[in-house]
Write a protein that holds these residues in place. Structure first.
Motif, PDB file in Angstrom:
ATOM      1  N   ALA A  87      94.392   0.766 -22.976  1.00 43.73           N
ATOM      2  CA  ALA A  87      93.045   0.209 -23.170  1.00 43.73           C
ATOM      3  C   ALA A  87      92.899  -1.191 -22.571  1.00 43.73           C
ATOM      4  CB  ALA A  87      92.712   0.180 -24.658  1.00 43.73           C
ATOM      5  N   LEU A  88      94.007  -1.939 -22.483  1.00 40.83           N
ATOM      6  CA  LEU A  88      93.909  -3.339 -22.044  1.00 40.83           C
ATOM      7  C   LEU A  88      94.855  -3.654 -20.891  1.00 40.83           C
ATOM      8  CD1 LEU A  88      93.745  -5.005 -25.570  1.00 40.83           C
ATOM      9  CD2 LEU A  88      91.856  -4.826 -23.938  1.00 40.83           C
ATOM     10  N   THR A  89      95.262  -2.668 -20.154  1.00 35.77           N
ATOM     11  CA  THR A  89      96.258  -2.899 -19.102  1.00 35.77           C
ATOM     12  C   THR A  89      95.781  -3.958 -18.103  1.00 35.77           C
ATOM     13  OG1 THR A  89      97.155  -0.688 -19.337  1.00 35.77           O
ATOM     14  CG2 THR A  89      97.602  -1.813 -17.244  1.00 35.77           C
ATOM     15  N   GLY A  90      96.564  -5.042 -18.039  1.00 35.72           N
ATOM     16  CA  GLY A  90      96.285  -6.111 -17.082  1.00 35.72           C
ATOM     17  C   GLY A  90      95.304  -7.161 -17.563  1.00 35.72           C
ATOM     18  N   ILE A  91      94.843  -7.091 -18.816  1.00 38.74           N
ATOM     19  CA  ILE A  91      93.861  -8.061 -19.333  1.00 38.74           C
ATOM     20  C   ILE A  91      94.578  -9.282 -19.915  1.00 38.74           C
ATOM     21  CG2 ILE A  91      91.994  -8.427 -20.999  1.00 38.74           C
ATOM     22  CD1 ILE A  91      91.267  -6.472 -18.749  1.00 38.74           C
ATOM     23  N   PRO A  92      94.372 -10.480 -19.335  1.00 38.10           N
ATOM     24  CA  PRO A  92      95.062 -11.681 -19.835  1.00 38.10           C
ATOM     25  C   PRO A  92      94.416 -12.260 -21.101  1.00 38.10           C
ATOM     26  CG  PRO A  92      93.934 -12.144 -17.733  1.00 38.10           C
ATOM     27  CD  PRO A  92      93.576 -10.753 -18.126  1.00 38.10           C
ATOM     28  N   LEU A  93      95.240 -12.458 -22.120  1.00 38.71           N
ATOM     29  CA  LEU A  93      94.752 -12.922 -23.423  1.00 38.71           C
ATOM     30  C   LEU A  93      95.507 -14.173 -23.869  1.00 38.71           C
ATOM     31  CD1 LEU A  93      94.733  -9.530 -25.408  1.00 38.71           C
ATOM     32  CD2 LEU A  93      92.812 -10.576 -24.168  1.00 38.71           C
ATOM     33  N   GLY A  94      94.858 -14.955 -24.729  1.00 41.74           N
ATOM     34  CA  GLY A  94      95.521 -16.029 -25.466  1.00 41.74           C
ATOM     35  C   GLY A  94      95.835 -15.517 -26.866  1.00 41.74           C
ATOM     36  N   ILE A  95      96.972 -15.942 -27.408  1.00 43.08           N
ATOM     37  CA  ILE A  95      97.390 -15.497 -28.740  1.00 43.08           C
ATOM     38  C   ILE A  95      97.487 -16.712 -29.657  1.00 43.08           C
ATOM     39  CG2 ILE A  95      99.225 -14.354 -30.067  1.00 43.08           C
ATOM     40  CD1 ILE A  95      97.744 -12.477 -28.093  1.00 43.08           C
ATOM     41  N   LYS A  96      96.723 -16.698 -30.726  1.00 42.53           N
ATOM     42  CA  LYS A  96      96.783 -17.810 -31.688  1.00 42.53           C
ATOM     43  C   LYS A  96      98.222 -18.019 -32.130  1.00 42.53           C
ATOM     44  CE  LYS A  96      94.570 -19.476 -35.984  1.00 42.53           C
ATOM     45  NZ  LYS A  96      93.648 -19.135 -37.095  1.00 42.53           N
ATOM     46  N   ASP A  97      98.665 -19.265 -32.171  1.00 42.54           N
ATOM     47  CA  ASP A  97     100.073 -19.534 -32.459  1.00 42.54           C
ATOM     48  C   ASP A  97     100.391 -19.393 -33.944  1.00 42.54           C
ATOM     49  OD1 ASP A  97     102.630 -19.925 -31.637  1.00 42.54           O
ATOM     50  OD2 ASP A  97     102.510 -22.110 -31.512  1.00 42.54           O
ATOM     51  N   LEU A  98      99.753 -18.390 -34.556  1.00 44.95           N
ATOM     52  CA  LEU A  98     100.036 -18.014 -35.934  1.00 44.95           C
ATOM     53  C   LEU A  98     100.618 -16.596 -35.953  1.00 44.95           C
ATOM     54  CD1 LEU A  98      99.474 -19.569 -38.632  1.00 44.95           C
ATOM     55  CD2 LEU A  98      97.463 -18.128 -38.926  1.00 44.95           C
ATOM     56  N   PHE A  99     100.536 -15.915 -34.792  1.00 44.36           N
ATOM     57  CA  PHE A  99     101.099 -14.568 -34.659  1.00 44.36           C
ATOM     58  C   PHE A  99     102.533 -14.715 -34.158  1.00 44.36           C
ATOM     59  CE2 PHE A  99      96.574 -13.969 -34.344  1.00 44.36           C
ATOM     60  CZ  PHE A  99      96.309 -12.699 -34.842  1.00 44.36           C
ATOM     61  N   CYS A 100     103.483 -14.122 -34.863  1.00 41.64           N
ATOM     62  CA  CYS A 100     104.861 -14.167 -34.401  1.00 41.64           C
ATOM     63  C   CYS A 100     105.000 -13.322 -33.145  1.00 41.64           C
ATOM     64  CB  CYS A 100     105.804 -13.648 -35.488  1.00 41.64           C
ATOM     65  SG  CYS A 100     106.005 -14.834 -36.831  1.00 41.64           S
ATOM     66  N   THR A 101     105.634 -13.917 -32.129  1.00 40.84           N
ATOM     67  CA  THR A 101     105.845 -13.241 -30.850  1.00 40.84           C
ATOM     68  C   THR A 101     107.334 -13.303 -30.556  1.00 40.84           C
ATOM     69  OG1 THR A 101     105.146 -15.372 -29.942  1.00 40.84           O
ATOM     70  CG2 THR A 101     103.582 -13.556 -29.776  1.00 40.84           C
ATOM     71  N   ALA A 102     107.939 -12.146 -30.382  1.00 43.72           N
ATOM     72  CA  ALA A 102     109.397 -12.059 -30.239  1.00 43.72           C
ATOM     73  C   ALA A 102     109.869 -12.891 -29.055  1.00 43.72           C
ATOM     74  CB  ALA A 102     109.819 -10.602 -30.071  1.00 43.72           C
ATOM     75  N   GLY A 103     110.776 -13.811 -29.312  1.00 45.45           N
ATOM     76  CA  GLY A 103     111.364 -14.602 -28.244  1.00 45.45           C
ATOM     77  C   GLY A 103     110.505 -15.754 -27.752  1.00 45.45           C
ATOM     78  N   VAL A 104     109.286 -15.885 -28.282  1.00 40.57           N
ATOM     79  CA  VAL A 104     108.383 -16.980 -27.872  1.00 40.57           C
ATOM     80  C   VAL A 104     108.107 -17.858 -29.097  1.00 40.57           C
ATOM     81  CG1 VAL A 104     106.105 -17.596 -26.992  1.00 40.57           C
ATOM     82  CG2 VAL A 104     107.303 -15.602 -26.060  1.00 40.57           C
ATOM     83  N   ARG A 105     108.387 -19.154 -28.950  1.00 41.49           N
ATOM     84  CA  ARG A 105     108.215 -20.100 -30.048  1.00 41.49           C
ATOM     85  C   ARG A 105     106.879 -19.909 -30.771  1.00 41.49           C
ATOM     86  NH1 ARG A 105     107.467 -26.619 -29.616  1.00 41.49           N
ATOM     87  NH2 ARG A 105     105.772 -25.925 -28.260  1.00 41.49           N
ATOM     88  N   THR A 106     106.913 -19.925 -32.077  1.00 41.43           N
ATOM     89  CA  THR A 106     105.708 -19.757 -32.902  1.00 41.43           C
ATOM     90  C   THR A 106     105.671 -20.906 -33.896  1.00 41.43           C
ATOM     91  OG1 THR A 106     105.758 -17.362 -32.630  1.00 41.43           O
ATOM     92  CG2 THR A 106     104.548 -18.212 -34.524  1.00 41.43           C
TER      93      THR A 106
END
Lengths: 95, 487
Positions: B67-86
């Protein structure tokens, strides 16, 4: 009601947040401002009203009481400020 | 290409007219140019984004897109993201790198989305201006006409809203505990939805107030919000409060129209102190819906005036409990102490900012022995009355229309004199969180200073479809095409 400095210090101790003595008067004033504003709820008639405890009006689901994952020592400990082997390290708590 | 909607970008990507890599690079370049001034992102992840974009291009070539292939998004830094500082915008979580991925972001990744980075917010999502972030304030890409004073983007999801408004991302995730998606959407001239409590899984989202928190999308159109929600929503066994009900085609609901719908106008939202421009825009919104074929009726939500005070008992109480986990032992910041209690107290004093500390202390107090019944139990009862107001109203109407916020974006540093002044920003948004119902903010006009104003549509639990239909009608009638100076 109004929070006196001793109560502010007691709340901070319960919340495990160290307070400098110099911060107490300002914090007491801010907390009293908030609590004074909240007092307006006393004018609501809540007699016979059952408290609403959650955000969803649905029954919570049950699941089987089984282990679904494990063996993640390294992942669990990866962010530890201090570790020794497979343990978190804290200051000595037993003499 | 940064002006594209998600719907249009999807079409261009699938037809081959645009590559995911081009689209991602354009956004990364814009972030590099503008983020030093706006501070919308705490962490930018260009390598991850380019790798995801290349994978998206490969999937598009195979015809195996989501549904979103290739769509660039920002992620609020309240969502845990594996391997990316939160960070939750807090010093106490500063160095934390989650070993796991939140359910909502995992679903977005599975749908093919590209993550540009982690967006700024008020510390632990506690604020309405993004001024409480330990990583500095976010600057709203909008400015007052003829005045360059930096304005707040609203909060707590201020970085997400500013990023989407400034064309640094096509969409973004937010969370909304008392208005933290809808108020920044209004301040930044974009659309933002708080779904029904239980629509999106809370698993892996840093908890603030667990009975109120809900994840939702930001985008520049209502349809784009619907597309994002379709990918974010759904049952999750790891969140016992996530609803086990089907996810409908939200985007299809946008085109339903409002003919035959009954729209309620809650009279208690109309205060003497309401800014005349906000009141006028609300009247305009009512006229737009009537012209589109809706029936508009007057309804009453008698306990509206108590929602905010109720919130400032319930939310801090839950926060004081949720934030007890930050103890300097298992993750995050540690400040040494003379013993274990000293370690806890020093860590939490060094790690929490002033607003978070205030709320933890209020929560601790209202839950403490001797005060629980007078504050917390009473607040839970008033909360039941607020829910009952909405339940009654929705017997008579299908959705409600209100302003989103009592003002346009204000200047950085304003409303900082006492905490309660800042809390009043959320007067129109908090009731929906107390009742768990969905709410959407749609940009509907500009004020005399050229700043965007939003209207809010509230709906029945799990009826986001009607909310999207009404929001689309407002969007079409408003014809809001203004864009901020920065972007």
């Amino acid at each position: 009601m109004s929070l006196d400095p001793a109560t502010v210090r007691r709340i901070a101790r319960l919340a495990r947040i160290r307070l400098d003595e110099a911060e107490v008067p300002q914090l007491a004033q801010e907390l009293n401002g908030i609590l004074g504003w909240i007092e307006q709820l006393n004018e609501v008639d809540v007699a016979g009203v059952a408290p609403l405890t959650g955000g969803a009006q649905m029954a919570l689901k049950m699941r089987a009481d089984i282990v679904t994952d494990g063996d993640m020592h390294e992942a669990v400990l990866a962010n530890a400020p201090e570790r020794a082997g497979d343990y978190f390290v804290v200051p000595k708590v037993v003499e | 290409m940064r002006d594209l909607t998600i719907a249009a970008a999807r079409t261009a990507l699938r037809s081959g007219a645009l590559s995911a890599r081009e689209l991602t690079d354009a956004h990364l370049d814009a972030i590099a140019a503008l983020n030093p001034r706006l501070n919308a992102f705490i962490t930018v992840t260009p390598e991850l984004a380019r790798a995801q974009a290349d994978a998206a291009d490969a999937a598009l070539r195979r015809g195996a897109h989501g549904a979103l292939t290739g769509i660039p998004l920002g992620i609020k830094d309240l969502f845990c993201t594996a391997g990316v500082r939160t960070t939750a915008a807090s010093r106490i979580l500063g160095p934390f790198v989650p070993p796991y991925e939140s359910t909502v972001t995992a679903r977005l990744r599975d749908a093919g989305a590209v993550f540009l980075g982690k967006t700024n917010l008020d510390e632990f999502a506690m604020g309405s201006s993004n001024m409480t972030s330990a990583f500095g304030p976010v600057t709203n890409p909008w400015t007052r006409r003829g005045d360059n004073a930096p304005l707040v983007p609203g909060g707590s999801s201020g970085g997400s809203a500013a990023a989407v408004a400034a064309r640094l991302a096509l969409g973004a995730t937010g969370t909304d505990t008392g208005g933290s998606i809808r108020q920044p959407a209004s301040f930044c001239g974009i659309a933002g939805l708080k779904p029904t409590y239980g629509r999106c899984s809370r698993w892996g989202i840093v908890a603030f107030a667990s009975s109120l928190d809900q994840a939702g999308p930001f985008a520049r159109t209502v349809e784009d919000c619907a597309i994002l929600l379709g990918a974010m929503a759904g049952h999750d066994d790891r969140d016992s409060t996530s609803a086990d009900i089907p996810v409908p085609d939200f985007a299809a609901a946008c085109t339903r129209g409002v003919r035959g719908l009954r729209i309620g106008i809650p009279r208690e939202y109309r205060s003497d102190g309401m800014a005349p421009e906000i009141g006028a825009l609300w009247q305009q919104g009512i006229a737009w819906l009537r012209d589109a074929g809706a029936e508009v009726i007057d309804i009453s939500l008698p306990h509206t005036k108590y929602a905010l005070a109720t919130y400032y008992i319930v939310a801090p109480a839950e926060a004081s409990s949720n934030l007890a986990r930050y103890d300097g032992v298992r993750f995050g910041l540690r400040a040494e102490g003379e013993d274990l209690t000293g370690l806890y107290e020093n860590t939490r004093a060094a790690g929490f900012g002033a607003e978070v500390r205030r709320r933890i202390m209020i929560g601790t107090y209202v839950l403490s022995a001797g005060y629980y019944d007078a504050y917390y139990l009473r607040a839970q009862k008033v909360r039941a009355l607020i829910l009952s107001d909405f339940t009654e109203a929705f017997r008579e109407c299908d959705a409600l229309l209100t302003p989103t916020a009592p003002s346009a974006a204000f200047a950085q540093g304003e409303k900082m004199d006492d905490p309660v002044t800042m809390y009043l920003n959320d007067v129109f948004t908090v009731p929906a969180n107390m009742a768990g119902i969905p709410g959407l903010s749609v940009p509907a006009g500009l004020d005399a200073q050229g700043l965007p104003l939003g209207l809010q549509i509230l709906g029945r639990p799990f009826d986001e479809e009607t909310v999207f239909a009404v929001g689309t009608a407002i969007e079409h009638a408003a014809g809001f095409t203004a864009a901020p100076a920065a972007g």
